[in-house]
Design an enzyme around this catalytic site. Structure first.
Site, PDB file in Angstrom:
ATOM      1  N   SER A 157       4.656 -28.516  24.621  1.00  0.00           N
ATOM      2  CA  SER A 157       4.484 -27.468  25.626  1.00  0.00           C
ATOM      3  C   SER A 157       4.841 -26.125  25.032  1.00  0.00           C
ATOM      4  CB  SER A 157       5.387 -27.746  26.830  1.00  0.00           C
ATOM      5  OG  SER A 157       5.492 -26.608  27.671  1.00  0.00           O
ATOM      6  N   TYR A 183      13.936 -28.600  29.349  1.00  0.00           N
ATOM      7  CA  TYR A 183      12.554 -29.016  29.094  1.00  0.00           C
ATOM      8  C   TYR A 183      12.043 -28.404  27.790  1.00  0.00           C
ATOM      9  CZ  TYR A 183       7.486 -29.538  29.815  1.00  0.00           C
ATOM     10  OH  TYR A 183       6.147 -29.843  29.677  1.00  0.00           O
TER      11      TYR A 183
END
Length: 318
Positions: A157, A183
Site C-alpha cells: 500500500s 497499517y
C-alpha cells in the site's frame, strides 16, 4: 504537475488477454471478496488452476461458485481454509498443500486500521496478517515454488510512506498504537520482505515483488470512518476524491496480476509495483503517497528485519 494516475486504467482481464495459463497453479489469499476475487477470477479465465485461501470457507465457496459461473468452461477454483491471524493455520495450510508444485503465490489478504489486538502468537493483528503470515507462508511453500521457478506477490500500500521501521517494537509493546501508522508500518515491512526474500532465494529462481492495487473500495476499509478518510487525505470533506475516482476491484487486480505474469519481470524481485509499472523512488517532485520510499526497499534494513521476524516466528510456533 500532471496526474500519473490519470491514464486509462486496465483490468486484470485486459492484462491476461491472449495469455494461456493452462497447467499453472496459483494460490490467492483473501480471495473471498474484493480484489482477491478479481485476481482469482482473471487467473481462472486465463486457464490457471487456482486455490482460494480464505478465512471464511463458506464465503470462499460462494466466491468459487461465482467465479466458475462467470468463467464458462474453466474449472471451479478450490477453496482452502487459512487464518492469517494464526501461524498454526498457516502451517496447516502449507502441510495440506504437500509437495504439489506451485507457480504463483499471491499474498493478497490484508487488514487495515482495526483497534489494537494481539493474536494467539502475540503479534499485533495488522503485522500478523500483512507481514508475519505472508512471510511464513512464502517460506513454507518455497520448495513448491522452486519446482516451477515460481513468483510470489505481496500486496502492499502507498500507506508505507507514513511509517518508519521499528525493529525494536514490531508488535507495539513499547509505543502507543495508532491504527493507520501501524497499517503503514506493516506494509513497509511487506516491501522489505520482498527485497530480502528475493535476495535469499535468487539461486532457486523464486522472486517476490510488492505491489499496490491503488485505491479500491472494498471491505478492507471496514474499520475506516469517513472522518478517518478525510483526516488521511483519502477523500475531501464534500466526499469527492482528491486524485480522481476509486478503482474497481477488477482494475485494482491489474497490478498484482501483472506482477504474477509479466514476462519483463522474469527473474526480477524486490521491486515495488504501481499501476502496472515499476514505481519510481519517491522524491519531492512526486505527490505525497505516490511511488515508493527508498527506506522501504533498503537492503540492509530488509536483512535486519528478516532476522528479527524469523526469530519471532520460530519462537512463537516452537
Amino acid at each position: 504537475m500532471s496526474n500519473p494516475h490519470s491514464a486509462a486504467v486496465p483490468t486484470a482481464d485486459d492484462l491476461l488477454r491472449g495469455v494461456d495459463l493452462a497447467g499453472r497453479t496459483a494460490i490467492v489469499t483473501g480471495a473471498s471478496s474484493g480484489v482477491g476475487v478479481a485476481i482469482a477470477s482473471a487467473l481462472v479465465r486465463a486457464g490457471a488452476e487456482v486455490t482460494l485461501a480464505v478465512r471464511d470457507v463458506a464465503a470462499g465457496d460462494q466466491a468459487a461458485e461465482a467465479i466458475a459461473a462467470q468463467s464458462g468452461a474453466h474449472a471451479r477454483p478450490a477453496v482452502e481454509a487459512i487464518d492469517l491471524l494464526s501461524m498454526a493455520t498457516v502451517r496447516a495450510f502449507a502441510a495440506r498443500w504437500g509437495d504439489r508444485p506451485l507457480d504463483l503465490l499471491i499474498n493478497n489478504a490484508g487488514l487495515m486500521g482495526p483497534p489494537l489486538a494481539r493474536t494467539e502468537d502475540g503479534f499485533e493483528s495488522q503485522m500478523a496478517v500483512n507481514y508475519f503470515a505472508p512471510f511464513l507462508l512464502s517460506e513454507l511453500l518455497l520448495p513448491n515454488l522452486a519446482a516451477r521457478t515460481g513468483r510470489v506477490v505481496i500486496v502492499s500500500s502507498g500507506s508505507h510512506h507514513f511509517a518508519k521501521l521499528r525493529l525494536d517494537d514490531l508488535n507495539y509493546g513499547q509505543r502507543d498504537y495508532e491504527k493507520f501508522e501501524a497499517y503503514g508500518h506493516a506494509k513497509l515491512c511487506a516491501n522489505l520482505l520482498a527485497v530480502e526474500y528475493s535476495r535469499r532465494h535468487a539461486r532457486q529462481g523464486v522472486t517476490m515483488n510488492a505491489c499496490t492495487p491503488g485505491g479500491v473500495a472494498t471491505n478492507l476499509g471496514r474499520h475506516v470512518t469517513f472522518e478517518d478518510a478525510v483526516r488521511l487525505g483519502w477523500v475531501n470533506e464534500d466526499g469527492t476524491l482528491p486524485h480522481g475516482r476509486m478503482k474497481t476491484a477488477d482494475e485494482g487486480a491489474a497490478t498484482p496480476v501483472w506482477a504474477a505474469v509479466a514476462p519483463e519481470l522474469a527473474g526480477q524481485g524486490g521491486l515495488y509495483l504501481e499501476d502496472c509499472a515499476i514505481a519510481p523512488i519517491w522524491s519531492p517532485s512526486l505527490p505525497s503517497g505516490w511511488g515508493v520510499t527508498a527506506a522501504s526497499l533498503d537492503p540492509d534494513d530488509a536483512r535486519r528485519l528478516w532476522d528479527v521476524a524469523e526469530t519471532l516466528i520460530l519462537k512463537e510456533v516452537a
